[in-house]
Write an enzyme that holds these catalytic residues in place. Sequence first.
Site, PDB file in Angstrom:
ATOM      1  CG  LEU A   1      -1.935  -1.123   1.325  1.00 39.46           C
ATOM      2  CD1 LEU A   1      -2.674  -1.041   2.640  1.00 39.46           C
ATOM      3  CD2 LEU A   1      -2.900  -1.067   0.163  1.00 39.46           C
ATOM      4  N   GLY A   2       1.979   1.209   0.679  1.00 38.44           N
ATOM      5  CA  GLY A   2       2.861   2.363   0.731  1.00 38.44           C
ATOM      6  C   GLY A   2       4.072   2.064   1.578  1.00 38.44           C
TER       7      GLY A   2
ATOM      8  N   GLY B   1       9.358   6.191   6.113  1.00 39.22           N
ATOM      9  CA  GLY B   1      10.138   6.054   7.328  1.00 39.22           C
ATOM     10  C   GLY B   1       9.403   5.360   8.449  1.00 39.22           C
TER      11      GLY B   1
ATOM     12  N   GLY C   1       7.778   2.584   7.931  1.00 37.50           N
ATOM     13  CA  GLY C   1       7.673   1.190   7.531  1.00 37.50           C
ATOM     14  C   GLY C   1       6.856   0.986   6.272  1.00 37.50           C
TER      15      GLY C   1
ATOM     16  CB  VAL D   1       1.498  -0.193   5.008  1.00 35.25           C
ATOM     17  CG1 VAL D   1       0.107  -0.708   5.352  1.00 35.25           C
ATOM     18  CG2 VAL D   1       2.047   0.631   6.150  1.00 35.25           C
TER      19      VAL D   1
ATOM     20  CG  ASP E   1       2.095  13.663  11.186  1.00 36.12           C
ATOM     21  OD1 ASP E   1       1.930  14.853  10.866  1.00 36.12           O
ATOM     22  OD2 ASP E   1       2.550  12.817  10.409  1.00 36.12           O
TER      23      ASP E   1
END
Length: 740
Positions: free
Chosen positions: A440-441, A444, A446, A448, A563
């Site tokens: 999925l992406g 920094g 990790g 996924v 965030d």
Amino acid sequence: MKRDPTFTFLFLLFYFLNHSTGGLSLSPDGLSLLSLKSAVDDSPGAFSDWNSDDSNPCRWSGVSCMNVTGSPDPRVVGISLSGKNLRGYIPSELGNLIYLRRLNLHSNAFSGSIPAQLFNATALHGLFLYGNNLTGALPTSICNAPRLQNLDLSNNSISGSLPDEFKNCRQLQRLILADNELSGEIPAGIWAEFDNLIQLDLSSNKFSGQIPNDLGELKSLSNTLNLSFNSLSGRIPKSLGNLPVTVSFDLRSNNLSGEIPQTGSFSNQGPTAFLNNPQLCGFPLQKPCSSDSPGNSGEAEGQSETTPSGSGLKKGGLSSGVIILISLADAAGVAFVGLVIVYLYWKKKDESGGCSCTGKGKFGGGGGGGGGKFIRISICPAFGCCVRGRDSAAEDAAAEGEGGGGGGGGGESGEGELVSMDKGFSFELDELLRASAYVLGKSGLGIVYKVVLGNGIPVAVRRLGEGGEQRYKEFVAEVMAIGKVKHPNVVRLRAYYWAPDEKLLISDFVSNGNLATALRGKNGQPPSSSTLSWSTRLRIAKGTARGLAYLHECSPRKFVHGDIKPTNILLDAEFRPHISDFGLSRLVTITGNNNNNNNPSSSSSGFMGGALPYLKSAQTERPNNYRAPEARIPGNKPAQKWDVYSFGVVLLELLTGKSPDLSPTSSSAVEVPDLVRWVRKGFEEENPLSEMVDPTLLQEVQAKKEVLAVFHVALGCVEVDPEVRPRMKNVSENLDRIGT
């Protein structure tokens, strides 16, 4: 150098005598405006197009006009010349602008006093003179402007007392007089007249005396009652507890004394609200009240009412009741130690074992019965090599078959374990490792993957770093704290896997992308105008606020997310919001996968449980305009008020459809780098709502009142001073009242 008002008159007279044709052609409003130009020391840039030969001043920079009934020509309704470094004085002739609604001269260097004649402009709604060098007393004529709603004179050097005539300003909504030299007592007996006041800030002055009891009658107040950094004394009135529960107090740095009341809205205040009052005591301060506390008379009587006869301390020894309590405490301590010993014994037995990468089960390093299942996972290159599965909801109770060999558990043995955090969500390790997975992406925080288990349930698997093998206990403690978070608006962590060379987090998969995609579109395609109606946006705002309030107030760790932004707000098929990526910063530090940790705006945001396109390369670092001002200072420790600010920016984006941080996947989004300032300026200048709200919402006319209410909540969240911002609990309560 201050210019005498007589000079203004002589200047205009001389000008008209020498330019009679041009002077007579200028409207009366234009003549009044020229007095401002003449009252300002040399500043050609600000007034470069203020030409007296014009028939009316409506095209002059900083001037706005509108047609009014009974006047053949447009009339001046607004002056906005903020932040121009203008030096001079404010001329009294501005009071002749009878249709003037807003005057914005803030953030300049005007000096002298505020002319009393200014308030002859009876149509005045908003006066913003903060951030100048104004002196003198507050004019008693302020309330001659019966429509005055917003008065901000903060950050000047205004002195004297607060006049009783303020009670006539019944339409005031915001009274901000902070950072001046005002002194004397805060007038009592006038505050019940302020039926519309939603913000009162008298901080950083020289007010003395007691806090008036009738401040508790400000029923419309919201956000913060700020009386900090004065010289107020005496007890805090219990009547302040009658204020709405959404109000936050700021009574810091005064000389208040006695016990903090425990009624009404006082129960929602944190200790910060009362700091630097040495003689204050009681909850929420870590300072209990004693019978000799100043202003705490009657304490002994209170003790006699609540302490049973014959209990407590007696002269010469302990009572029987206290002895019994001590005995029970000792027994509880012994029982706790026993439980710890039993836990450590069974944990030691559970952790014994070895690891084989042959694809066959092995227990105990030597012989022995069948315990955990070992899988060779070279067929799934997304994850590591050799792992052992364990369901914490049904621990391997049959430790009796274990052999005597093998290393310890967790990080000590080199063996991995899959631990389920939820009894109702169990699965075999081979299901996870043999299932097809796609990326999925990555960033920094990790990589996924989306993984569909054998029962058809999709999960999101985040692969963290390969380091941290010596920090097993820290890792587990952090993951267990995250796993205890259970809220319908927060992404749920279901399981984790730990091995020295592999760490995985398995969470719910949220299928409908994130809020950024819903607002801005993706892959260059604009979002559907029908996707996010006002009711949907309001539901997203309320759900996100509830989730954040839970993380702040009710979660085991009282998390700070750090965030919050649209990419971290995932949406399900019904557009319910789910907050993702909380608690990951600490885990990334433990596992050593912090190559991009200093770039919180990187592509990782929102991937925990979310369906996003695979980003094949690291994106260029972009400034994160959702972050609070104090969060952008290196070395500052994360705080919950950071999240409040970020959530406020998200609210503004929901309302305006404008992004403070243009999505790299969309070229259709409207970028406003300083969205907060843009919205504040719009409200100060009283711009039409249609100029600020997302055009797709204009069709929902019935939502106008709700939109305005959410704007006010958002602006409270994005206050520059973190202490002035409300708690997320209060924000959530305010939003829940809207539209009900």
